[in-house]
Design a protein around this motif. Sequence first.
Motif, short mmCIF file in Angstrom:
data_model
loop_
_atom_site.label_atom_id
_atom_site.label_comp_id
_atom_site.label_asym_id
_atom_site.label_seq_id
_atom_site.Cartn_x
_atom_site.Cartn_y
_atom_site.Cartn_z
N SER A 208 0.83 -1.21 0.00
CA SER A 208 0.00 0.00 0.00
C SER A 208 0.86 1.25 0.00
N LEU A 209 2.00 1.22 0.70
CA LEU A 209 2.91 2.36 0.70
C LEU A 209 3.57 2.53 -0.66
N ILE A 210 3.96 1.43 -1.26
CA ILE A 210 4.59 1.48 -2.58
C ILE A 210 3.62 2.03 -3.62
N GLU A 211 2.35 1.62 -3.53
CA GLU A 211 1.35 2.13 -4.47
C GLU A 211 1.11 3.62 -4.27
N ALA A 212 1.09 4.04 -3.00
CA ALA A 212 0.82 5.45 -2.72
C ALA A 212 1.98 6.35 -3.12
N ARG A 213 3.22 5.88 -2.94
CA ARG A 213 4.40 6.70 -3.23
C ARG A 213 5.43 5.85 -3.97
N PRO A 214 5.18 5.55 -5.24
CA PRO A 214 6.12 4.70 -5.98
C PRO A 214 7.51 5.32 -6.04
N GLY A 215 8.51 4.48 -5.91
CA GLY A 215 9.89 4.94 -6.01
C GLY A 215 10.42 5.63 -4.78
N GLU A 216 9.71 5.53 -3.64
CA GLU A 216 10.17 6.18 -2.41
C GLU A 216 10.28 5.15 -1.30
N LYS A 217 11.36 5.26 -0.53
CA LYS A 217 11.63 4.30 0.52
C LYS A 217 10.93 4.69 1.82
N PHE A 218 10.48 3.68 2.55
CA PHE A 218 9.83 3.88 3.85
C PHE A 218 10.53 3.03 4.91
N SER A 219 10.70 3.64 6.06
CA SER A 219 11.15 2.91 7.24
C SER A 219 10.07 3.08 8.31
N VAL A 220 9.43 1.97 8.69
CA VAL A 220 8.32 2.00 9.64
C VAL A 220 8.80 1.38 10.95
N ILE A 221 8.76 2.18 12.01
CA ILE A 221 9.25 1.74 13.33
C ILE A 221 8.03 1.43 14.19
N LEU A 222 7.89 0.17 14.58
CA LEU A 222 6.74 -0.26 15.38
C LEU A 222 7.10 -0.18 16.86
N GLN A 223 6.82 0.97 17.47
CA GLN A 223 7.10 1.19 18.90
C GLN A 223 5.89 0.68 19.68
N VAL A 224 5.78 -0.65 19.80
CA VAL A 224 4.56 -1.26 20.32
C VAL A 224 4.90 -2.34 21.34
N LYS A 225 3.96 -2.55 22.25
CA LYS A 225 4.08 -3.62 23.24
C LYS A 225 2.68 -3.96 23.73
N SER A 226 2.30 -5.22 23.63
CA SER A 226 0.97 -5.66 24.05
C SER A 226 0.73 -5.35 25.52
N GLY A 227 -0.52 -4.97 25.82
CA GLY A 227 -0.94 -4.79 27.19
C GLY A 227 -0.26 -3.65 27.94
N SER A 228 0.24 -2.67 27.22
CA SER A 228 0.98 -1.59 27.88
C SER A 228 0.26 -0.26 27.75
N GLY A 229 0.50 0.61 28.72
CA GLY A 229 -0.02 1.96 28.70
C GLY A 229 1.10 2.98 28.76
N PHE A 230 0.75 4.25 28.77
CA PHE A 230 1.74 5.32 28.81
C PHE A 230 2.65 5.17 30.04
N GLU A 231 2.04 4.84 31.17
CA GLU A 231 2.79 4.77 32.41
C GLU A 231 3.81 3.64 32.37
N ASP A 232 3.46 2.51 31.75
CA ASP A 232 4.40 1.40 31.62
C ASP A 232 5.65 1.83 30.87
N LEU A 233 5.47 2.62 29.84
CA LEU A 233 6.60 3.08 29.03
C LEU A 233 7.47 4.09 29.77
N LEU A 234 6.85 5.03 30.44
CA LEU A 234 7.55 6.23 30.89
C LEU A 234 8.02 6.19 32.33
N ARG A 235 7.56 5.21 33.11
CA ARG A 235 8.03 5.07 34.50
C ARG A 235 9.00 3.91 34.60
#
Length: 718
Positions: A208-235
């Motif tokens: 879908s990214l290639i179709e939307a912007r042909p010839g352009e590179k994408f780096s997608v960073i998945l900053q994710v963790k199941s079952g977590s909230g803001f406080e889990d990350l920042l404390r």
Amino acid sequence: MATSIVFGLGIGAALNGPRQAQAVGSPFAATVAPFARDRVVFDSGAALGENATTVALPTITTTAPDGMSIEARAVRADTGAEVYGWRIVGQASGGALAGATLTEASGARTPHWLKVQVRVENSPASAGETANRFGVGHVVALWGQSEIDNLLADFYDGATPDSITADDMVSFHWHDRNPAGTGAAGVVHHHITDAAPHNTRLAAMANSLIEARPGEKFSVILQVKSGSGFEDLLRDGFGNRVWSDDEALHDAATGGGDVGLVAFDWYAAPRTYTTAYGEVLHQIAFGKTVAGASIGAAPVLVGGRFTTDHLLTELYDWSRTRLAVLEPHRFEPTNAGNIALCRTSVRAMYAASAETALVGPGHPVLHYGNGRGDGAGGWTDITHPSPGEGSERFGVGLVQSAIRAMGLTSWTPPAIDNVAWQPDGSYVEIWSSAGPILVNTGTPVGAFIDGQPAPATIVAGRIRVTAADVGAGTPFVSSTTLAFAPDSTGLTDAADIQTGWDSYPLVDLSAPGMPDGVPVASAPTLDLSSTIVGASTFAVGSDTRLQDAANHAATTTPYTIKVRANITANTGADMLARDNGNGFTVELLSNGDIRTGVSGAYASRITSSAWSLNAMADFVITMDPATGDFRVFVDGMQVLAESGTPWTWNTSRQLRLLGDTNGISGEVESVTVWKAHTATGADPAGTPYKLIAGTEASAVTTSRTAPVWYFVKNGSVQ
């Protein structure tokens, strides 16, 4: 003298024109270390309206003396052709140059992998070169929890991934969260190719990214963790998410460069912030309140909710990075109320914040399936996108919403922003100015009338709800309420959740990467209140009643009594209808119950809170003493029925409606009485025995005409 003149001209050219590489020059050499990893992508500033980049260069070593200029350029890794020309990037110091950057101010994006070459200024053409490659395109960080994290899990995979339309243009980065691989050791990156697509979801997102912007590179960073909230990350030391892991992921994925866009789709755990959600997120992102006041350096109390040891300002330079908060994805039906409050809070944050780094809000991801089969014919896990197609659509929606916020696609986020009520109450239509409404299958979901999901059709690109298809089929009126997907799609049972998502309203915007169309936002951008002119009403209170001047005509006279009223106050045991010989009573209790009694033979109560304050409702009482049939309906729904015990009227008594010693309080639109009985609660055929409606003046006048009734107020006939 001639030689002196020529020498002088040579100096002038060197000072006033571009430096030229000399065939013979400095004997000093320069080499450059590899990038921390191969194929790191640097952002090109699309969210800032730029096509520029700043490449963080690995350490350069040189034999040149201190102060001598070091040059760098970029060449294609496959052909060696120059892409960014030579320019000075710093001066030698102690045999090295560390922390240098290679900046390209325009035209930086390229489909090619590049290498950096370095040399001492005026050195021979041969140069040191990085052993590995870099690219320049778009860097996007998606923040969230399990909904996104599950995109990586084999359990949620579909069948065979689609063929990748252009190899090695999209890369994904995540942290495996393995305790044995904490920090940098847990970072994973994968470059999507047809031979190695990783899984169906990442393949679909990449295409879908290639179709939307042909010839352009994408780096997608998945900053994710199941079952977590803001406080889990920042404390530090709190919960199940470790800041150092997310920090290591960020550092490895960016290679010291900037993230172009940070996209937040993180609601499940933080949903308890409700109306404070936007304030909390604004503070953890920018270190500022929505009003613009600094909250100070961490650790600090955020939004009155929790003390944090970190803020996102540690990761992002908001002068170079933009933040888009996506409005909530589908959450039906779990926690829908809190999620709706979070969405309202996000909109309020955008409206009030002066932070220039905010873009969006991001369009919500709605056109996908939630849940999965439980193996026993049921449907479970409805808080997560479905395995296979559901997860693929969710992932595609995420990245498409992100690049829309970056300005890489130009479609107008569709929302319900128009409404038209037919003056006669026959139907109401809602639509989007972005384009005609459509659905993939079935009829559109998401419309609610008076709080209940309503059947709808699409007529000429608009969602139409027809009064004949709703409730008792009575025309819509001034008090009719309309909502569109107030907290979700309105899907509440397993069968609907399993298949009904494909009936979510879309708009075909011909948006690359979104072939089915773009879902309309889950909340309208305008007031959907009825514009139907309300009927005239008269006020009633505990001291008001309508009373038939004539007694019951016969001991078994049937009646149907219809009272259309908006009850605005209720003290309990308020009399709606009776005859003054206690032949029957209908009372409205303070908890919403309806209590009835018929000639002492039975007394019943419906405890389903069938009616509510401040809402126009039709109360129908229909009774036939000869058969003992007695029923009560509210807005076409039967709420009470008794039968089998006949009774007779005292023919020296008469009907009393709206009150006696303790009547209802509110506004009455009409009172209609028939001397006939219908078991369905529908209006009996023929002319009513008595109809009293309109303003108080007209109601009083009508009451005086034959057959005469009394309009009694404060103990006096009006």
